[in-house]
Design a protein around this motif. Sequence first.
Motif, mmCIF file in Angstrom:
data_model
loop_
_atom_site.group_PDB
_atom_site.id
_atom_site.type_symbol
_atom_site.label_atom_id
_atom_site.label_comp_id
_atom_site.label_asym_id
_atom_site.label_seq_id
_atom_site.Cartn_x
_atom_site.Cartn_y
_atom_site.Cartn_z
ATOM 1 N N TYR A 134 -29.225 -37.945 -20.699
ATOM 2 C CA TYR A 134 -28.799 -37.429 -19.396
ATOM 3 C C TYR A 134 -27.297 -37.638 -19.297
ATOM 4 O O TYR A 134 -26.824 -38.768 -19.481
ATOM 5 C CB TYR A 134 -29.469 -38.220 -18.259
ATOM 6 N N PHE A 135 -26.557 -36.573 -19.013
ATOM 7 C CA PHE A 135 -25.112 -36.728 -18.875
ATOM 8 C C PHE A 135 -24.767 -36.820 -17.400
ATOM 9 O O PHE A 135 -24.526 -35.819 -16.738
ATOM 10 C CB PHE A 135 -24.391 -35.588 -19.602
ATOM 11 N N GLU A 136 -24.829 -38.041 -16.909
ATOM 12 C CA GLU A 136 -24.630 -38.306 -15.471
ATOM 13 C C GLU A 136 -23.995 -39.677 -15.312
ATOM 14 O O GLU A 136 -23.972 -40.482 -16.241
ATOM 15 C CB GLU A 136 -25.982 -38.384 -14.748
ATOM 16 N N ASP A 137 -23.600 -39.970 -14.085
ATOM 17 C CA ASP A 137 -23.110 -41.306 -13.754
ATOM 18 C C ASP A 137 -24.324 -42.244 -13.613
ATOM 19 O O ASP A 137 -25.223 -41.983 -12.803
ATOM 20 C CB ASP A 137 -22.335 -41.213 -12.433
ATOM 21 N N GLY A 138 -24.331 -43.320 -14.380
ATOM 22 C CA GLY A 138 -25.445 -44.266 -14.341
ATOM 23 C C GLY A 138 -25.667 -44.857 -12.959
ATOM 24 O O GLY A 138 -26.806 -45.149 -12.562
ATOM 25 N N LEU A 139 -24.597 -45.027 -12.225
ATOM 26 C CA LEU A 139 -24.689 -45.574 -10.867
ATOM 27 C C LEU A 139 -25.565 -44.678 -9.996
ATOM 28 O O LEU A 139 -26.426 -45.151 -9.252
ATOM 29 C CB LEU A 139 -23.274 -45.665 -10.281
ATOM 30 N N LYS A 140 -25.375 -43.366 -10.107
ATOM 31 C CA LYS A 140 -26.168 -42.424 -9.306
ATOM 32 C C LYS A 140 -27.587 -42.322 -9.860
ATOM 33 O O LYS A 140 -28.546 -42.256 -9.108
ATOM 34 C CB LYS A 140 -25.516 -41.038 -9.333
ATOM 35 N N PHE A 141 -27.701 -42.303 -11.185
ATOM 36 C CA PHE A 141 -29.003 -42.121 -11.832
ATOM 37 C C PHE A 141 -30.019 -43.160 -11.358
ATOM 38 O O PHE A 141 -31.159 -42.829 -11.052
ATOM 39 C CB PHE A 141 -28.831 -42.183 -13.353
ATOM 40 N N VAL A 142 -29.614 -44.424 -11.284
ATOM 41 C CA VAL A 142 -30.605 -45.469 -10.947
ATOM 42 C C VAL A 142 -30.998 -45.477 -9.467
ATOM 43 O O VAL A 142 -32.013 -46.076 -9.110
ATOM 44 C CB VAL A 142 -30.166 -46.898 -11.344
ATOM 45 N N ARG A 143 -30.228 -44.801 -8.623
ATOM 46 C CA ARG A 143 -30.535 -44.815 -7.181
ATOM 47 C C ARG A 143 -31.939 -44.313 -6.885
ATOM 48 O O ARG A 143 -32.596 -44.795 -5.987
ATOM 49 C CB ARG A 143 -29.537 -43.926 -6.421
ATOM 50 N N SER A 144 -32.386 -43.310 -7.655
ATOM 51 C CA SER A 144 -33.662 -42.667 -7.320
ATOM 52 C C SER A 144 -34.836 -43.188 -8.157
ATOM 53 O O SER A 144 -35.918 -42.628 -8.125
ATOM 54 C CB SER A 144 -33.514 -41.166 -7.546
ATOM 55 N N ARG A 145 -34.630 -44.238 -8.913
ATOM 56 C CA ARG A 145 -35.700 -44.704 -9.824
ATOM 57 C C ARG A 145 -36.386 -45.941 -9.265
ATOM 58 O O ARG A 145 -35.712 -46.844 -8.762
ATOM 59 C CB ARG A 145 -35.120 -45.056 -11.205
ATOM 60 N N GLN A 146 -37.689 -45.952 -9.385
ATOM 61 C CA GLN A 146 -38.433 -47.101 -8.879
ATOM 62 C C GLN A 146 -39.521 -47.529 -9.838
ATOM 63 O O GLN A 146 -40.310 -46.700 -10.290
ATOM 64 C CB GLN A 146 -39.066 -46.723 -7.539
ATOM 65 N N ASN A 147 -39.564 -48.820 -10.145
ATOM 66 C CA ASN A 147 -40.648 -49.400 -10.938
ATOM 67 C C ASN A 147 -40.936 -48.583 -12.203
ATOM 68 O O ASN A 147 -42.089 -48.316 -12.515
ATOM 69 C CB ASN A 147 -41.902 -49.467 -10.035
#
Length: 282
Positions: A134-147
């Motif tokens: 995924y070519f994205e900012d890691g900071l934004k990527f983890v915002r929507s991930r859960q468990n």
Amino acid sequence: MELWYTEEHTENVRFSIKIKKQLYSANSPYQKIDVFDSEEFGRFFTLDGLMMVTEKDEFIYHDMIVHVPMAAKPDTKKVLVIGGGDGGTVRELTRYSSIEEIHMVEIDKMVVDVCREFLPQTALKLDDPRVSLYFEDGLKFVRSRQNEYDLIIVDSTDPFGPGEGLFTKEFYGNCFKALSEEGILVNQHESPYYQSYANAMKRAHKRIKEYFPNCRVYQAHIPTYPSGHWLFGFASKKVDPILDLDAEKWNSLGIETKYYNTELHKGSFALPNYVKEMIEYE
Ligand code: AAT
């Protein structure tokens, strides 16, 4: 004429490597990317003039950032790598047949393209079928991930420029949320030796400790990073990196490593007194 690559480790200290040839230089939308070839360290690449990976010593960093958490929790199935565009971390992860999925989030596609071309030694497993890029900012990527992940590896640049967000409280809180019940977060944790790196290290450690019940720091000797003394952070919801190490089990996997072994695993958590003071009393 002799060509030298020079990095300022502090205002008063410089580190230089004699260059055979500059192989590449370009500005991506995020940073300046250079690739050099040298007698002593082979090929290496830098971002904004700072050393990232050399062919000669990358095994130390990638062994330690991957095999320590994998030996502590061998049933890890789904892994998130943040940064790591050279592919070295993914390469080590793909050696575990038990890992089912690897997501790698790299902000700068050009780093991956350049490393595929000039550093096949680290990039060669980025096409493994278990890997999604995924070519994205890691900071934004983890915002929507859960468990979702058993292990998150933050293989980031230092906390200046695009890497800055990966050293924030918000980021560590979201990593906690993105991890499964027994999840582990490992990050490159800067160096304790020179003041500016030590400050970054202490700040990062303090922030991680606000979310994770178990926080440890381990070390390795990486000749081309400032001072050569580099740290990694191990943070987890449950797993203890030493008590939960099943050395026999890891050794039975038959993974051949040039740096990591299960004795060194335990020893790497034994810190010099001045480093202990920095992380315990801050
Ligand atoms: N495997 C060792 C190499 C690195 S490179 C770190 C990578 O992190 C770079 O490719 C950079 O583009 C990427 N990166 C930086 N910021 C972000 C972000 N916000 N999201 C995703 N990826 C990012 C690590 C070297 C450590 C150097 C220590 N001195």
